[in-house]
Write an enzyme that holds these catalytic residues in place. Structure first.
Site, short mmCIF file in Angstrom:
data_model
loop_
_atom_site.label_atom_id
_atom_site.label_comp_id
_atom_site.label_asym_id
_atom_site.label_seq_id
_atom_site.Cartn_x
_atom_site.Cartn_y
_atom_site.Cartn_z
N TYR K 23 -2.13 42.93 -3.81
CA TYR K 23 -2.69 44.28 -3.87
C TYR K 23 -1.96 45.29 -2.99
O TYR K 23 -2.33 46.46 -2.96
CB TYR K 23 -4.17 44.24 -3.48
CG TYR K 23 -5.00 43.36 -4.38
CD1 TYR K 23 -5.24 43.73 -5.71
CD2 TYR K 23 -5.54 42.17 -3.94
CE1 TYR K 23 -6.00 42.93 -6.56
CE2 TYR K 23 -6.30 41.35 -4.78
CZ TYR K 23 -6.52 41.74 -6.08
OH TYR K 23 -7.26 40.96 -6.91
N ASN K 74 -12.37 51.82 -10.76
CA ASN K 74 -11.75 50.50 -10.70
C ASN K 74 -12.88 49.51 -10.58
O ASN K 74 -13.41 49.30 -9.49
CB ASN K 74 -10.81 50.40 -9.49
CG ASN K 74 -10.18 49.02 -9.41
OD1 ASN K 74 -10.61 48.09 -10.10
ND2 ASN K 74 -9.17 48.87 -8.58
N ASP K 87 -22.60 50.39 -20.29
CA ASP K 87 -23.66 51.16 -20.92
C ASP K 87 -23.90 52.48 -20.20
O ASP K 87 -24.20 53.50 -20.83
CB ASP K 87 -24.95 50.33 -20.95
CG ASP K 87 -24.87 49.21 -21.99
OD1 ASP K 87 -23.92 49.19 -22.80
OD2 ASP K 87 -25.77 48.35 -22.00
N HIS K 100 -6.55 49.72 -12.62
CA HIS K 100 -6.41 48.46 -11.89
C HIS K 100 -5.11 48.51 -11.10
O HIS K 100 -4.08 49.01 -11.61
CB HIS K 100 -6.38 47.27 -12.86
CG HIS K 100 -7.65 47.08 -13.58
ND1 HIS K 100 -8.74 46.46 -13.01
CD2 HIS K 100 -8.04 47.43 -14.82
CE1 HIS K 100 -9.74 46.45 -13.88
NE2 HIS K 100 -9.35 47.03 -14.99
N SER K 102 -3.35 45.83 -10.02
CA SER K 102 -2.41 44.83 -10.54
C SER K 102 -2.35 44.91 -12.06
O SER K 102 -3.20 45.52 -12.71
CB SER K 102 -2.85 43.43 -10.10
OG SER K 102 -4.13 43.15 -10.63
N ARG K 111 -8.68 37.96 -17.03
CA ARG K 111 -8.62 39.30 -16.45
C ARG K 111 -8.21 40.38 -17.46
O ARG K 111 -8.33 41.57 -17.19
CB ARG K 111 -7.65 39.32 -15.26
CG ARG K 111 -8.16 38.53 -14.08
CD ARG K 111 -7.56 38.95 -12.76
NE ARG K 111 -7.92 38.02 -11.71
CZ ARG K 111 -8.96 38.19 -10.89
NH1 ARG K 111 -9.73 39.25 -11.00
NH2 ARG K 111 -9.25 37.29 -9.97
#
Lengths: 147, 147, 147, 147, 147, 147, 147, 147, 147, 147, 147, 147
Positions: K23, K74, K87, K100, K102, K111
């Site tokens: 990250y 995110n 929703d 995101h 990554s 993922r």
């Protein structure tokens, strides 16, 4: 529970000698020695068998019906296709504990799909050689009572 | 068809001794006796082998190529991974009948997926010990002609 | 078990007339005659129905609740979608045996997935017309006692 | 090929009366009239049956074995579970053509999985009422020869 | 609809020369001649392209936006991965008809999963060379009006 | 909404007579009486049909287009393959409510996959006979207005 | 077999220049030189084509029908979607051998699913540049006879 | 990063001309102009290629190894089967960014399964023409440093 | 690499004697003779084992750790469930080559899913007995150096 | 059953305010008022909780063990991943009814797969706000007795 | 668009402190500072929330209906099970952008399956902290107009 | 390892009070007391948290980064969707052990698919309350050294 059958599946005789980055450096003889020591502490007796033959393991499980109160098994490569071991454990109705040295959930996907675990009392994986020791404790009466 | 090989897969030696709520109380010896009696009525001879070792069963099937006209097999726990048995049956080209004591369609889902049945003549399941007797009849010439 | 309902599913009236390389040359009339003869040997009575309508088969199963001790059924094309037949058999709680002329494990993959077999006592497939005869034996008391 | 069976499956009698945004405004009577006209042009005769009962359709297919040289069928809602129709078509071995008014590849996913098409000569879909006409042409000898 | 683009996908230039047991003995030149003749009867004009290159087919579809009222396409080996053809057809919004010589439902499972059909008007398969002729008819105005 | 068609699928005529541990002891006649009583309270009229034949149910749905404002249906064994019923309901465009006596989510996995529910207004399951009564309420105007 | 077509699929021109940890350091020119040398030893002639265009590869396969007795192909990135190459190989009916430099079973799962291998004589993978040489041997008559 | 290759996949030349409800009204020329303008602001140079041929795109990626520091690519219809593009990007080891005009997660299910994205630096989708501009920013050094 | 272990899995002792349409007419003894001859040409020594017992094969692989530089294995029926063989090969870390006589991609779908290949150096299939010879070459140093 | 817990899952506080084309215009306050009114008619008392936090809902279910005889729950977005809610309901063993405003069978496929319904008494969906009222009736003793 | 809600899902508060190889080293505070700076350049205002509680995120999205013109989110670990967030976003109908750090296509398979992206305007992933900045740009009016 | 965080997931506060046939009669307080006693024997300190809120558990794991050397966690109902817990454990990089009271391999299929186990050191299941004690041992240095 004073008499326990310990079964090591195929290739476990290589333990500590091969692929130490996955399975560690402890040999099977050392594992057995530590299991024997722990069993002795709790007044239990172990019979230990390693085989690369599924049939030998099935024979041993059936034979255990006459003397053992518990089975500690690492099915190794037979974990994913050993239906005969599964049926043998279900057949003798002796409490069995499945152990794995590595974390089967963190490797190839197929390794998480044990066909034997559903007929065992429980499963322990990921703790290296200590998976065996923890599995033995799970079977021992004296520990269960005191813990 | 007067010479028939009867094969009992892993754990079938426990029949009648273990899990009678699933497999009944008849022992394997009794099953064999009933099979022998039925064979005798039809002038047939049986050789019967039980083994917990897949290799032994494969050896027996190969050996049958020299003398048998039919194979009656309950692959038991090898039903789902016994590709070598499958290949052996296909290789010797002797008519084979797969039998199961319990109804494989009414148990765990994986039990319905026999890898051996596709190379057999047919399959019979669910009739307890009589699955064997019906399977033997299916192989016997005299019955096939009279029925 | 002296009164048995025999059910032939859709297209079984073509038996022996069409696709003999798959289903053989015996006609349904001949099958029925052989079933009647075998039943007679064992003191049993058969009522035989063939229908291309699932509803007619369901009606017959329901009606059997009043008189039959066993059901012998070849669901044919309804094997894979005949949930109403399944529910009917489960509902009347009469022992049923499912039979197939061909080996359902050796044909298209979808044919091995019977939705009816799970509520039957057992299943027999692959023996041609003799699948019926073996299925009838599996239901007959006199044979079960003597065999 | 001068005698052809035309089969309309369940709900096709509603054609033109319901859901015209999917199926158009032409009624089944009009479809039949156009089919009859096209057949007449080619010297062919049609027998046309619509039924909401799978068994009736199976009966009709079996009956066709005595007189028809071709089958034109829109299985409608039975397209996805009509294994008995499949077996009937395979059984009588008359060339069959499956047609659909709408494009089955462009609707719900399950609609693309016909269980009947594998035993037909071919399939035509997506052309509205003309799917029928094209399907009829595909069966007509005179057109096949001249085209 | 008087101007129609006819597209033959990869390997269709081998038609009639290779694998006649699957695709028949008619060559692509003969197919094109029959298509031209049928078009001429209806006052339509065809431009015919065969290519083993997906890009060439995409280019042709895009170019057709300037002159064609219909597209007749046999995507052949691109049926299962030709997303660019799919997008091109959707992009130019010209009515397209997908045709196949063989019955795609009766061969390997992957052949039934066309990625192009969902954006076509309809699909025709299984009628040999006549699949093309039927597909052309489906596009022709004069036939649609008279039929 | 004063005229409602009530449809009971295959085997529902056994209700209360068979498998009471799953379906309870109330008979279909009693269910119908309770439905009639509830309808009467709300000034509605019911026509009730039970059939083991899918075609009969499809016919009834089509016929309802002429007189009914609502359909209450328990498709029973046809829930999982009744595409013709699905198409019929979609075709007549009458609000329909699907009901089940047992909780379809808590039984075999295949029972949760209704092919009919997507074209219904809603579904109610798991409340025994009261699933019907709740379903009827869901259709009744007077209740909808007052509730 | 003295005339052989060698096909290198997309990106194989980068061989030895890119990602040497996966594909090694040998360049395509060197591979070709080694192939030529081996062919010369056996009195065979090679025509070698590398292309990033599927259509070019299909054209080459079709052209080979006139002169080649064998095809050696590394489809590279087209292995998983090259249905047109598959159809071309099946169409020309020249024995083809598929080779891969890396072990396709030991990489991403999708790489093991070749759509081309089923129509080849065999497949060789995992031996680096030697996969090509072994593949060529598999095609050469002189080696086949002497080995 | 001052030299960037911009690749537009199949059918992107239709942008703004076809299906504006999905892709908007901006033409590819306008997209390119806006990209050029943005690049100029950051002192970067673009080479822009559109092709309907996968091979051309692969060639361009390989060629970029000699001069480009980044690749901006909208694979369009090749997103789902363009394994050769994937291998080319992995081979040249130039940072690549995949962009899509529409939100690939909100359309047909197959559109979310990019086979190219795993070897790209990242992916941007759903922002119309601005997906390109954002993708370019993601590659530009000057922006990365100042942002 | 001068010492190589050759392993033949279950039923390979039937080679040449059974199912010659699939496996050819060469016997295992002849295969071994050809392997020995080829090894002799390259100054290599072979130890050859055939067994129908998975355990025997695992034992042999473990034993090879003391003397062999390569393993040539045809796992036959154990290809799809031989996880213990897989683990043994991974454990001893000797380069292994998997070979198959038939093209595993062109038979039943399950045959393409080797569980052993991922830990081998490579796989060769489809070339009949020559698959073995090619596999041996792939292991031989002298050939690797000269080729 | 006089004390009932009513649970509204995440986002239900937006009811009537957002997406009225899916969920209608009635607000949650109005729903609660109607539920209270209906409960009052039957002498029942409601406690109503809405939360966007799964933990709050689990807490409430556990707390209900001390006072409630029934649970009415719309899990909303937690329907598909709310295993903790599932376990809580199973744990307290209070009859629960799952309701949904929209027809979960007619929307995205994932919405039909409730993980909570299997431990509920039943499920009601598709009737808008009335799904709640019907669900409440299903729990009320007085209604169950009188209906 | 001058008021934007920025949401950081579970564990994002660890950003820059943990797993920097995945990250990066930038902390969440630094990310927020950069986002604020970029927003200020464009005259926009941000409210930023990080939470490990799905309910808190849902509350924030609902609250945003009163003041925000855009949402930048995110979802982190909730990406794969956050149906309630999905929703909520669909409910408030504010344009949302999912980002995101990554490349979700290049990590574990699960993922790539965002349940939230389908209701967002678009998604950006793989650019480290710049994914956020690019996502913010995608929402800003001033940039959209000038770019 | 002297400071350990013990986490009990949703509904574990009901332990011993609900569903004793599955989870036994020991309460959570008793479990905690036994854990504290075992920890004391080994000179370790425990902080124990039970929560029905995933966010609370994630917060606790993050907080543990400042003081704990090990985490013992029973994720309970969050085992199957707790991706945020997974990411938190991976983020803080503290050795974690997942425990389950029941054998997750012997219950519903979905229960065997832990999303958290892959980032843990290992997993223990099936031993009732002793799963916790064994899990604690697996974390304790003193035991690991002596065992």
């Amino acid at each position: 529970m004073s008499d326990i059958l310990v079964l090591h599946g195929p290739n476990m005789n290589l333990l500590g000698l091969r692929e130490p980055h996955i399975y560690g450096k402890t040999t099977l003889a050392e594992v057995n020695a530590r299991l024997q020591a722990l069993a002795a502490q709790h007044g239990a007796t172990l019979r230990i068998i390693q085989s690369n033959h599924e049939g030998v393991l099935v024979d041993a499980i059936q034979d255990a019906a006459g003397w053992a109160q518990g089975i500690l098994i690492n099915p190794a490569g037979l974990t994913y296709s050993g239906y005969s071991i599964r049926d043998a454990i279900a057949g003798v109705a002796i409490p069995a504990v499945e152990v794995h040295i590595s974390n089967i959930f963190a490797r190839e996907a197929f390794r998480a799909l044990s066909v034997i675990a559903p007929v065992c009392k429980g499963q322990i994986c990921g703790f290296g050689v200590q998976s065996y020791l923890l599995g033995l404790l799970a079977l021992l009466d004296s520990w269960r009572e005191s813990s």
